[in-house]
Design a protein around this motif. Sequence first.
Motif, PDB file in Angstrom:
ATOM      1  N   ARG A  16      19.213 -43.514  -6.825  1.00 14.34           N
ATOM      2  CA  ARG A  16      18.869 -43.035  -5.715  1.00 14.34           C
ATOM      3  C   ARG A  16      17.576 -43.378  -5.122  1.00 14.34           C
ATOM      4  O   ARG A  16      17.002 -44.521  -5.809  1.00 14.34           O
ATOM      5  CB  ARG A  16      18.579 -41.418  -5.614  1.00 14.34           C
ATOM      6  N   LEU A  51      11.899 -48.002  -3.119  1.00 14.12           N
ATOM      7  CA  LEU A  51      11.964 -48.000  -4.557  1.00 14.12           C
ATOM      8  C   LEU A  51      13.094 -47.229  -5.123  1.00 14.12           C
ATOM      9  O   LEU A  51      13.733 -46.261  -4.109  1.00 14.12           O
ATOM     10  CB  LEU A  51      10.622 -47.234  -4.794  1.00 14.12           C
ATOM     11  N   HIS A  52      13.747 -47.699  -6.029  1.00 12.11           N
ATOM     12  CA  HIS A  52      15.082 -47.000  -6.691  1.00 12.11           C
ATOM     13  C   HIS A  52      14.520 -45.965  -7.747  1.00 12.11           C
ATOM     14  O   HIS A  52      13.723 -46.295  -8.478  1.00 12.11           O
ATOM     15  CB  HIS A  52      15.984 -48.048  -6.960  1.00 12.11           C
ATOM     16  N   GLU A  53      15.558 -45.170  -7.895  1.00  8.85           N
ATOM     17  CA  GLU A  53      15.192 -44.282  -9.146  1.00  8.85           C
ATOM     18  C   GLU A  53      16.615 -44.093  -9.827  1.00  8.85           C
ATOM     19  O   GLU A  53      17.548 -43.643  -9.076  1.00  8.85           O
ATOM     20  CB  GLU A  53      14.847 -42.731  -8.530  1.00  8.85           C
ATOM     21  N   ARG A  54      16.477 -44.101 -10.995  1.00  8.24           N
ATOM     22  CA  ARG A  54      17.542 -43.687 -11.800  1.00  8.24           C
ATOM     23  C   ARG A  54      17.436 -42.127 -12.076  1.00  8.24           C
ATOM     24  O   ARG A  54      16.464 -41.857 -12.421  1.00  8.24           O
ATOM     25  CB  ARG A  54      18.065 -44.507 -13.254  1.00  8.24           C
ATOM     26  N   ALA A  55      18.622 -41.254 -11.974  1.00  5.92           N
ATOM     27  CA  ALA A  55      18.262 -39.853 -12.206  1.00  5.92           C
ATOM     28  C   ALA A  55      19.554 -39.384 -12.800  1.00  5.92           C
ATOM     29  O   ALA A  55      20.751 -40.013 -12.369  1.00  5.92           O
ATOM     30  CB  ALA A  55      18.193 -39.258 -10.679  1.00  5.92           C
ATOM     31  N   ARG A 104      17.048 -34.861 -13.129  1.00  2.00           N
ATOM     32  CA  ARG A 104      15.929 -35.601 -13.769  1.00  2.00           C
ATOM     33  C   ARG A 104      15.665 -36.916 -13.485  1.00  2.00           C
ATOM     34  O   ARG A 104      16.733 -37.659 -13.321  1.00  2.00           O
ATOM     35  CB  ARG A 104      16.417 -35.393 -15.172  1.00  2.00           C
ATOM     36  N   GLN A 126      13.992 -43.224 -14.728  1.00  2.00           N
ATOM     37  CA  GLN A 126      13.141 -44.521 -14.474  1.00  2.00           C
ATOM     38  C   GLN A 126      13.190 -44.965 -13.066  1.00  2.00           C
ATOM     39  O   GLN A 126      14.175 -44.417 -12.130  1.00  2.00           O
ATOM     40  CB  GLN A 126      14.075 -45.410 -15.282  1.00  2.00           C
ATOM     41  N   VAL A 176      12.605 -47.980 -10.548  1.00  2.00           N
ATOM     42  CA  VAL A 176      13.094 -49.306 -10.605  1.00  2.00           C
ATOM     43  C   VAL A 176      12.707 -50.123  -9.052  1.00  2.00           C
ATOM     44  O   VAL A 176      13.227 -49.570  -8.170  1.00  2.00           O
ATOM     45  CB  VAL A 176      14.634 -49.443 -10.652  1.00  2.00           C
TER      46      VAL A 176
END
Lengths: 322, 254
Positions: free
Chosen positions: A130, A137-141, B217, B220, B222
């Motif tokens: 997302r 900035l990207h976020e793994r969620a 949750r 990470q 990136v």
Amino acid sequence: MILVLVEHDRGVLAPASFEALTFARAFDCEVHAITLGAPADELAPYLGAYGATAVHQAHHDLLVDYGPDASADALVSLVATLKPGALMATGTDRGNEVLAHVAARLDAPFVANVTGENLDASADRWELTRIRWGGSLHERATITADVRLLTVALHAVEPTPAPAPAVATPMPFTPTIDPSAAITIVRDRVKREVGQTLATASVVVGGGRGVGSAEGFEPLEALARELGGVVGCSRAVTNNGWRNHTDQVGQTGTRIGADVYLACGISGAIQHWVGASGAKCIIAINTDAAANMVTKADYAVIGDLHEIVPAITAAIRSRRGV
Amino acid sequence: MRVLVCIKRVPAPGARINVTEDGLAVDTTNLGFTTSPHEECALEAGLQLVEEHGGSATALTLGPPEAEEQLRYAASLGVTDAALIPTDGTDWDPQRTARAIGHVIAELEAVGGEFDVILFGNESADSGGFQVGVRVARALGRPMITGAKGLTMDGTTARVQREIDGTQEVYELRLPAIIGVKEGINLPRYPTMKGRLASRKLGVQIHEAVGEPGGQRMVQLVSPPEQESRLVVLGAGPAAADKVVDLLAERGLL
Ligand SMILES: Cc1cc2nc3c(=O)[nH]c(=O)nc-3n(C[C@H](O)[C@H](O)[C@H](O)COP(=O)(O)OP(=O)(O)OC[C@H]3O[C@@H](n4cnc5c(N)ncnc54)[C@H](O)[C@@H]3O)c2cc1C
């Protein structure tokens, strides 16, 4: 099955809905669409082309016009009967608003603004990417829920028709909407006259702190007029009260998609860049050759904007022979 | 009128956002912090309501203990009460955040009476979840509208104006109500010297965070790949104007 909320305004489809439908097809399961309000009934054929095999058409007096509460009630009532694996919507103001209301009603997680990258839906717990900071900035969620609620970030997925178009079977239904729950009531809706807007203009002449004052924008206005474009600005400018917030380019302003963006006296902070980077060609004008706006631009002129901007306007006029 | 404004402390990065080595946070070495822009405007909107209708404004934040800085900033603008829900500084998911805030609002109201208006920013600048205010509103059973670009109040009703894709909408909400504010609704004021002095004396109430984690949750963070430089410097000073016009002409803009 995945359920996709199709966004529309009194039957006029929001193009981002095709992005959401395209995104939903990546999950390799049946895709159903839902439209809210009778004016959207005629959209069914377009949705089939993007892979929806059924379109649930919610009909209710409270759904003639958009309202977050009535919309969320309608979605919750359909989710209760269909039990889809996910409910997805567009990452627009409305899409994010409605899914937040659905999530609050179900007390379920809602992941806003998912991109198409690196989806992993192989386990119960889905892993997704997302965006944060407006996309800087990207976020793994991960999301763990019976019905996963997600919106698809704008322009993150290229809308593509399904290889084998489906016939979206219309399935009208009357949702349960608690009239007293529709506590946010629209009193008035006006479609404003839209001429050139910052978001759609083909040329944007942007000014930053380097412009120095409200009056300092006059040469930028003149250049924009010459090119049939509009003036944009940085947040430093709006915070100083030099220009209205409607002119602000960036994370908390507008994302532009111009053919050319002339960024004058703007340092190129990441929150500005995220609104500017959609322009096809960026020309920076700055006294500082090391400014981020300069190093990230396609072209740059180094120097004082107060001299360079009028010189460009004059050069255009002389080339046109005026 | 009792007004509550919920704000968030966020880093203020410049040219790029760097991520810590473990990928779990923004690297804030050498970064300042600020109040998320939509919430700066929410604060301004709250203070204007109090100026017009009387009463008082309270600021609330959930965040690391250092978020006290943002509460004091709010006090320097005119907020008279402040509540901090300290976290360990890690990223909280939206459900957990909303549960903790909802719980503390109930505590504040039990002591000081109901808030007529609770303001949130439309979305936080950093995590951008678009939902905490809506969840709190649901938990408290109050009407909620996001995206506010205009706000007026008359006795029992809030009128909220917003604009979506060129359509202007006006909503009416019965008080008590919750409203998500967008930057542009007003031009936030700057602190005065008197305000700065007053803010030092502000008593910040500390509230325990109560609320179970939700179903989202963070794994990470990136940074998206940096684009390769493609810069062509056309020249320096007004002499380069002709080259700019060549470019515009090539693109058919003349
Ligand atoms: C959460 C958050 C959200 C934000 N959202 C936005 C947003 O939506 N949009 C936005 O723009 N910002 C946003 N900002 C603010 C952003 O971080 C910067 O502070 C802002 O963009 C700086 O504006 P600026 O480039 O005009 O000013 P500065 O950074 O001060 O830069 C001025 C530039 O002008 C140049 N200059 C000075 N004089 C001249 C001259 N005579 N001729 C030519 N060049 C000259 C200087 O070299 C410098 O590069 C946000 C910040 C935060 C924390």
